[in-house]
Design a protein around this motif. Structure first.
Motif, PDB file in Angstrom:
ATOM      1  N   MET A 164     112.440   8.334 -48.622  1.00 31.37           N
ATOM      2  CA  MET A 164     113.038   7.132 -49.147  1.00 31.37           C
ATOM      3  C   MET A 164     111.942   6.068 -49.217  1.00 31.37           C
ATOM      4  N   SER A 165     111.901   5.351 -50.314  1.00 27.29           N
ATOM      5  CA  SER A 165     110.848   4.348 -50.465  1.00 27.29           C
ATOM      6  C   SER A 165     111.197   3.091 -49.684  1.00 27.29           C
ATOM      7  N   ALA A 166     110.179   2.290 -49.436  1.00 24.01           N
ATOM      8  CA  ALA A 166     110.373   1.063 -48.655  1.00 24.01           C
ATOM      9  C   ALA A 166     111.254   0.071 -49.401  1.00 24.01           C
ATOM     10  N   SER A 167     111.156   0.024 -50.720  1.00 22.57           N
ATOM     11  CA  SER A 167     111.974  -0.932 -51.481  1.00 22.57           C
ATOM     12  C   SER A 167     113.444  -0.564 -51.412  1.00 22.57           C
ATOM     13  N   LEU A 168     113.757   0.720 -51.490  1.00 23.68           N
ATOM     14  CA  LEU A 168     115.158   1.143 -51.363  1.00 23.68           C
ATOM     15  C   LEU A 168     115.695   0.844 -49.978  1.00 23.68           C
ATOM     16  N   LEU A 169     114.865   1.051 -48.983  1.00 23.71           N
ATOM     17  CA  LEU A 169     115.277   0.770 -47.614  1.00 23.71           C
ATOM     18  C   LEU A 169     115.556  -0.717 -47.438  1.00 23.71           C
ATOM     19  N   ARG A 196     116.372  -2.852 -49.754  1.00 30.09           N
ATOM     20  CA  ARG A 196     117.575  -3.192 -50.528  1.00 30.09           C
ATOM     21  C   ARG A 196     118.829  -2.795 -49.754  1.00 30.09           C
ATOM     22  N   GLY A 197     118.812  -1.626 -49.120  1.00 35.42           N
ATOM     23  CA  GLY A 197     119.959  -1.191 -48.326  1.00 35.42           C
ATOM     24  C   GLY A 197     120.197  -2.103 -47.143  1.00 35.42           C
ATOM     25  N   GLU A 219     119.428  -5.277 -46.972  1.00 38.58           N
ATOM     26  CA  GLU A 219     119.942  -6.544 -47.486  1.00 38.58           C
ATOM     27  C   GLU A 219     121.435  -6.455 -47.745  1.00 38.58           C
ATOM     28  N   LEU A 220     121.890  -5.311 -48.235  1.00 37.03           N
ATOM     29  CA  LEU A 220     123.322  -5.154 -48.506  1.00 37.03           C
ATOM     30  C   LEU A 220     124.127  -5.107 -47.211  1.00 37.03           C
ATOM     31  N   LEU A 221     123.548  -4.533 -46.156  1.00 35.05           N
ATOM     32  CA  LEU A 221     124.250  -4.439 -44.876  1.00 35.05           C
ATOM     33  C   LEU A 221     124.127  -5.712 -44.054  1.00 35.05           C
ATOM     34  N   GLU A 222     123.273  -6.606 -44.438  1.00 32.00           N
ATOM     35  CA  GLU A 222     123.006  -7.827 -43.694  1.00 32.00           C
ATOM     36  C   GLU A 222     124.265  -8.702 -43.658  1.00 32.00           C
ATOM     37  N   ALA A 223     124.427  -9.449 -42.573  1.00 31.63           N
ATOM     38  CA  ALA A 223     125.576 -10.346 -42.453  1.00 31.63           C
ATOM     39  C   ALA A 223     125.522 -11.390 -43.564  1.00 31.63           C
ATOM     40  N   PRO A 224     126.691 -11.807 -44.136  1.00 32.87           N
ATOM     41  CA  PRO A 224     126.685 -12.713 -45.275  1.00 32.87           C
ATOM     42  C   PRO A 224     126.095 -14.096 -44.963  1.00 32.87           C
TER      43      PRO A 224
END
Length: 136
Positions: free
Chosen positions: A1-6, A8-9, A11-16
């Motif tokens: 898995m590339s660092a950019s995908l990681l 991005r993932g 950021e999506l899981l990060e608290a709002p």
């Protein structure tokens, strides 16, 4: 898995309510280089194992390789069978299975040679001596 995908993932899981984490001087690449330098300076870790391979206990491996005795189950299977084929049928099947190769042919029976003995008896020899030589 590339660092950019990681990234991005994560950021999506990060608290709002939270923002992005502050980066050190020099950006993300500088932080990665610093981490690699620290790892190189410290004691080297042994990486002799295959990635993702689970360590198995020696007892489990020994039990797996133990020979299993199938005698009882095979005897039960053999004795439960009630159908017995006729000898003529079994001979026919065996005859069909004999191939044309020399290894498949049954060995030829050789006739035993009788020991070559004389046809004449001792009495015949004495009689011949008397008639031919005239001796008693």
């Amino acid at each position: 898995m590339s660092a950019s995908l990681l990234r991005r993932g994560l950021e999506l899981l990060e608290a709002p309510g939270r923002g992005k984490a502050p980066r050190g001087p020099g950006g993300p690449r500088a932080a990665g280089v610093a981490r690699r330098r620290k790892a190189a300076v410290g004691p080297a870790k042994s990486r002799a194992t295959v990635k993702g391979k689970a360590v198995k206990s020696a007892i489990e491996e020994y039990c797996k390789k133990q020979s299993v005795d199938h005698l009882k189950t095979n005897l039960l299977y053999m004795t439960k069978g009630r159908y017995i084929a006729d000898k003529a049928v079994t001979q026919q099947v065996l005859g069909q299975n004999i191939g044309r190769k020399s290894k498949d042919q049954p060995p030829e029976k050789k006739e035993k040679k009788k020991s070559e003995g004389t046809v004449f008896t001792e009495e015949d020899f004495r009689k011949f001596e008397r008639e031919y030589f005239g001796t008693a």
